[in-house]
Design a protein around this motif. Structure first.
Motif, PDB file in Angstrom:
ATOM      1  N   PHE A 118       0.834  -1.203   0.000  1.00 37.84           N
ATOM      2  CA  PHE A 118       0.000   0.000   0.000  1.00 37.84           C
ATOM      3  C   PHE A 118       0.875   1.262   0.000  1.00 37.84           C
ATOM      4  N   SER A 119       2.061   1.180   0.586  1.00 36.72           N
ATOM      5  CA  SER A 119       2.980   2.307   0.540  1.00 36.72           C
ATOM      6  C   SER A 119       3.404   2.601  -0.899  1.00 36.72           C
ATOM      7  N   PHE A 120       3.735   1.550  -1.643  1.00 34.57           N
ATOM      8  CA  PHE A 120       4.077   1.723  -3.053  1.00 34.57           C
ATOM      9  C   PHE A 120       2.902   2.325  -3.824  1.00 34.57           C
ATOM     10  N   LEU A 121       1.704   1.834  -3.554  1.00 34.76           N
ATOM     11  CA  LEU A 121       0.529   2.344  -4.259  1.00 34.76           C
ATOM     12  C   LEU A 121       0.290   3.822  -3.944  1.00 34.76           C
ATOM     13  N   ALA A 122       0.405   4.196  -2.669  1.00 35.54           N
ATOM     14  CA  ALA A 122       0.242   5.605  -2.299  1.00 35.54           C
ATOM     15  C   ALA A 122       1.336   6.463  -2.923  1.00 35.54           C
ATOM     16  N   HIS A 134      -4.377   5.411 -16.794  1.00 33.73           N
ATOM     17  CA  HIS A 134      -3.437   5.096 -15.720  1.00 33.73           C
ATOM     18  C   HIS A 134      -4.124   5.153 -14.362  1.00 33.73           C
ATOM     19  N   ARG A 135      -4.969   6.151 -14.183  1.00 34.85           N
ATOM     20  CA  ARG A 135      -5.709   6.267 -12.927  1.00 34.85           C
ATOM     21  C   ARG A 135      -6.626   5.068 -12.729  1.00 34.85           C
ATOM     22  N   ILE A 136      -7.324   4.685 -13.753  1.00 31.10           N
ATOM     23  CA  ILE A 136      -8.232   3.533 -13.656  1.00 31.10           C
ATOM     24  C   ILE A 136      -7.451   2.274 -13.302  1.00 31.10           C
ATOM     25  N   TRP A 137      -6.302   2.075 -13.959  1.00 29.81           N
ATOM     26  CA  TRP A 137      -5.484   0.893 -13.683  1.00 29.81           C
ATOM     27  C   TRP A 137      -4.988   0.909 -12.236  1.00 29.81           C
ATOM     28  N   TRP A 138      -4.653   2.106 -11.713  1.00 29.58           N
ATOM     29  CA  TRP A 138      -4.218   2.201 -10.320  1.00 29.58           C
ATOM     30  C   TRP A 138      -5.313   1.706  -9.389  1.00 29.58           C
ATOM     31  N   TYR A 139      -6.550   2.105  -9.615  1.00 24.22           N
ATOM     32  CA  TYR A 139      -7.662   1.669  -8.767  1.00 24.22           C
ATOM     33  C   TYR A 139      -7.912   0.163  -8.900  1.00 24.22           C
ATOM     34  N   VAL A 140      -7.711  -0.371 -10.081  1.00 27.35           N
ATOM     35  CA  VAL A 140      -7.857  -1.819 -10.274  1.00 27.35           C
ATOM     36  C   VAL A 140      -6.812  -2.562  -9.448  1.00 27.35           C
ATOM     37  N   VAL A 141      -5.557  -2.103  -9.523  1.00 25.16           N
ATOM     38  CA  VAL A 141      -4.473  -2.745  -8.754  1.00 25.16           C
ATOM     39  C   VAL A 141      -4.736  -2.620  -7.263  1.00 25.16           C
ATOM     40  N   ALA A 146      -5.955  -5.253  -2.177  1.00 23.42           N
ATOM     41  CA  ALA A 146      -6.741  -5.333  -0.940  1.00 23.42           C
ATOM     42  C   ALA A 146      -7.471  -6.662  -0.836  1.00 23.42           C
ATOM     43  N   ALA A 147      -8.010  -7.148  -1.959  1.00 22.82           N
ATOM     44  CA  ALA A 147      -8.744  -8.418  -1.948  1.00 22.82           C
ATOM     45  C   ALA A 147      -7.826  -9.590  -1.616  1.00 22.82           C
ATOM     46  N   VAL A 148      -6.611  -9.572  -2.153  1.00 26.16           N
ATOM     47  CA  VAL A 148      -5.660 -10.658  -1.870  1.00 26.16           C
ATOM     48  C   VAL A 148      -5.242 -10.635  -0.407  1.00 26.16           C
ATOM     49  N   TRP A 149      -5.062  -9.439   0.163  1.00 31.40           N
ATOM     50  CA  TRP A 149      -4.724  -9.366   1.598  1.00 31.40           C
ATOM     51  C   TRP A 149      -5.847  -9.947   2.454  1.00 31.40           C
ATOM     52  N   ILE A 150      -7.084  -9.611   2.127  1.00 29.49           N
ATOM     53  CA  ILE A 150      -8.229 -10.131   2.889  1.00 29.49           C
ATOM     54  C   ILE A 150      -8.288 -11.649   2.784  1.00 29.49           C
ATOM     55  N   THR A 195       0.360  -9.636  -6.927  1.00 21.76           N
ATOM     56  CA  THR A 195       0.129  -8.237  -6.541  1.00 21.76           C
ATOM     57  C   THR A 195       1.399  -7.400  -6.707  1.00 21.76           C
ATOM     58  N   ASP A 196       2.554  -7.984  -6.426  1.00 18.24           N
ATOM     59  CA  ASP A 196       3.804  -7.252  -6.649  1.00 18.24           C
ATOM     60  C   ASP A 196       3.990  -6.921  -8.126  1.00 18.24           C
ATOM     61  N   LEU A 197       3.678  -7.873  -8.991  1.00 20.53           N
ATOM     62  CA  LEU A 197       3.789  -7.625 -10.427  1.00 20.53           C
ATOM     63  C   LEU A 197       2.808  -6.547 -10.887  1.00 20.53           C
ATOM     64  N   LEU A 198       1.600  -6.579 -10.342  1.00 19.33           N
ATOM     65  CA  LEU A 198       0.616  -5.556 -10.703  1.00 19.33           C
ATOM     66  C   LEU A 198       1.066  -4.168 -10.252  1.00 19.33           C
ATOM     67  N   ILE A 199       1.605  -4.091  -9.045  1.00 19.62           N
ATOM     68  CA  ILE A 199       2.094  -2.804  -8.542  1.00 19.62           C
ATOM     69  C   ILE A 199       3.268  -2.317  -9.386  1.00 19.62           C
ATOM     70  N   LEU A 200       4.138  -3.238  -9.792  1.00 19.69           N
ATOM     71  CA  LEU A 200       5.284  -2.867 -10.636  1.00 19.69           C
ATOM     72  C   LEU A 200       4.834  -2.354 -11.998  1.00 19.69           C
ATOM     73  N   SER A 201       3.682  -2.815 -12.471  1.00 22.00           N
ATOM     74  CA  SER A 201       3.201  -2.377 -13.784  1.00 22.00           C
ATOM     75  C   SER A 201       2.846  -0.890 -13.799  1.00 22.00           C
ATOM     76  N   ILE A 202       2.539  -0.308 -12.637  1.00 24.11           N
ATOM     77  CA  ILE A 202       2.139   1.107 -12.586  1.00 24.11           C
ATOM     78  C   ILE A 202       3.291   2.026 -12.983  1.00 24.11           C
ATOM     79  N   PRO A 203       4.482   1.934 -12.361  1.00 18.73           N
ATOM     80  CA  PRO A 203       5.573   2.809 -12.817  1.00 18.73           C
ATOM     81  C   PRO A 203       6.047   2.496 -14.227  1.00 18.73           C
ATOM     82  N   VAL A 204       5.909   1.232 -14.642  1.00 19.94           N
ATOM     83  CA  VAL A 204       6.294   0.889 -16.012  1.00 19.94           C
ATOM     84  C   VAL A 204       5.430   1.644 -17.012  1.00 19.94           C
TER      85      VAL A 204
END
Length: 360
Positions: A118-122, A134-141, A146-150, A195-204
């Protein structure tokens, strides 16, 4: 009835386990401290991503303190299993009390790990591209993370941690139950890596669209891609430790859990250091530089008129103010874009100023 308990064998010794635990806690604290000092020194404030990292380290410290106390009981059971320590009447009550901590410790592990995510996402949201996709993809990630953590917290085997002694000794050692528990470890590991791969896709995606040199793109991508190291540790944690038909070794599992937590916190701090450097140079990596050419503010040094504060012809006596005014308008060339068309005309030689004359 005692067989499932007293056939436990430690794959990592007590000094190594506790030493690694506190070593990663201390090293990650130094990275977090340096991050906070630099952030506050640069911006005079902390951001949401900084608080997530602080929370992740606080959870790690809490987990370390619990293991420092309860780890004594675990290794006492290992010693009884190995025959180096005698069985006593209070051994089973101690074991049951120790097992009560397994589920909370697992929740703390996933919570610390996901605080880093979540720190990376913020962090990426604050940098965020203005492109709507890009904004939409951020919300998807964010939603997937969050769902995987739950789900990772929900599929913890609470019965084998918070249940009765009979459940822990008999039912939880059943082969089908052991296989189910090990499958959840694999599933949670897969969710962690995805989830790590999805988060990495944002800066890419962001780096793909910004106008900076290829060299800078590669450097930034390499820094952000350091999260691959976290994925590698997550996979090692499960692959080395988990045999589908055998109960997990608690010491070995949490040994690698601490390595993953510490690595995740350290990598999150390293990634933010590069951004601090970029921000200091260009204010915002993914924004647009808003510099204007300051021709109107320059002193009138190219004509005979006197500018503000001039005391004589040609601005005599005002040299220092002119220099300071010119110096104040200098901007980095790599962020200055000038588009101007000029017409070149032949000027008669009689009207050309002598090369050795001063500016009038």
């Amino acid at each position: 009835m005692d067989e499932p308990v007293f056939t436990m064998h430690a794959r990592v010794s007590k000094p190594v386990f506790l030493g690694m635990l506190w070593a990663f806690t201390a090293v990650s604290f130094l990275f977090v401290l340096f991050r906070i000092v630099v952030r506050y020194g640069s911006f005079r404030r902390l951001y949401l991503d900084d608080f997530f990292v602080l929370l992740a380290w606080s959870i790690m410290l809490t987990t370390a303190i619990i293991w420092q106390i309860q780890g004594q009981v675990l290794y006492e059971i290992y010693a009884i299993s190995a025959g180096t320590q005698s069985y006593t009447p209070d051994t089973l009550p101690k074991f049951l009390k120790f097992m009560r901590f397994i589920a909370p410790l697992t929740i703390l592990f996933y919570s610390s790990l996901w605080c880093v995510k979540f720190s990376f996402l913020a962090f990426f949201f604050r940098l965020g591209s203005k492109i709507q996709s890009h904004r939409i993809w951020w919300y998807v990630v964010l939603a997937v993370t969050a769902a995987v953590w739950i789900s990772s917290v929900a599929d913890i085997d609470y019965k084998c941690s918070l249940g009765g002694l009979e459940d822990i000794l008999i039912q939880c050692s059943d082969l089908r139950h052991v296989q189910y528990e090990n499958r959840t470890f694999w599933a949670n590991c897969a969710g962690d890596v995805i989830t790590d791969l999805l988060i990495l896709s944002i800066p890419v995606l962001m780096l793909w669209n910004i106008r900076i040199s290829i060299g800078k793109k590669l450097i930034l991508l390499a820094v952000f891609s350091a999260t691959i190291l976290i994925m590698a540790v997550a996979i090692i944690r499960v692959v080395i430790n988990i045999d589908l038909d055998r109960s997990v070794d608690i010491s070995w599992l949490y040994f690698w859990s601490f390595i993953e937590m510490g690595t995740a916190i350290i990598i999150s701090c390293i990634a933010s250091f590069r951004q601090l450097f970029v921000t200091s140079q260009n204010q915002h990596l993914y924004g647009k530089a808003a510099y204007r050419t300051p021709y109107q503010k320059l002193p009138n040094i190219g004509r005979k008129g006197y500018g503000p504060g001039e005391s004589g012809p040609r601005g005599e006596g005002n040299t220092e103010s002119q220099r300071s005014a010119v110096g104040a308008t200098i901007v980095p060339l790599d962020v200055l874009y000038v588009r101007k068309e000029f017409e070149v005309a032949n000027v008669p030689a009689t009207k050309r100023p002598p090369l050795n004359r001063e500016w009038e």
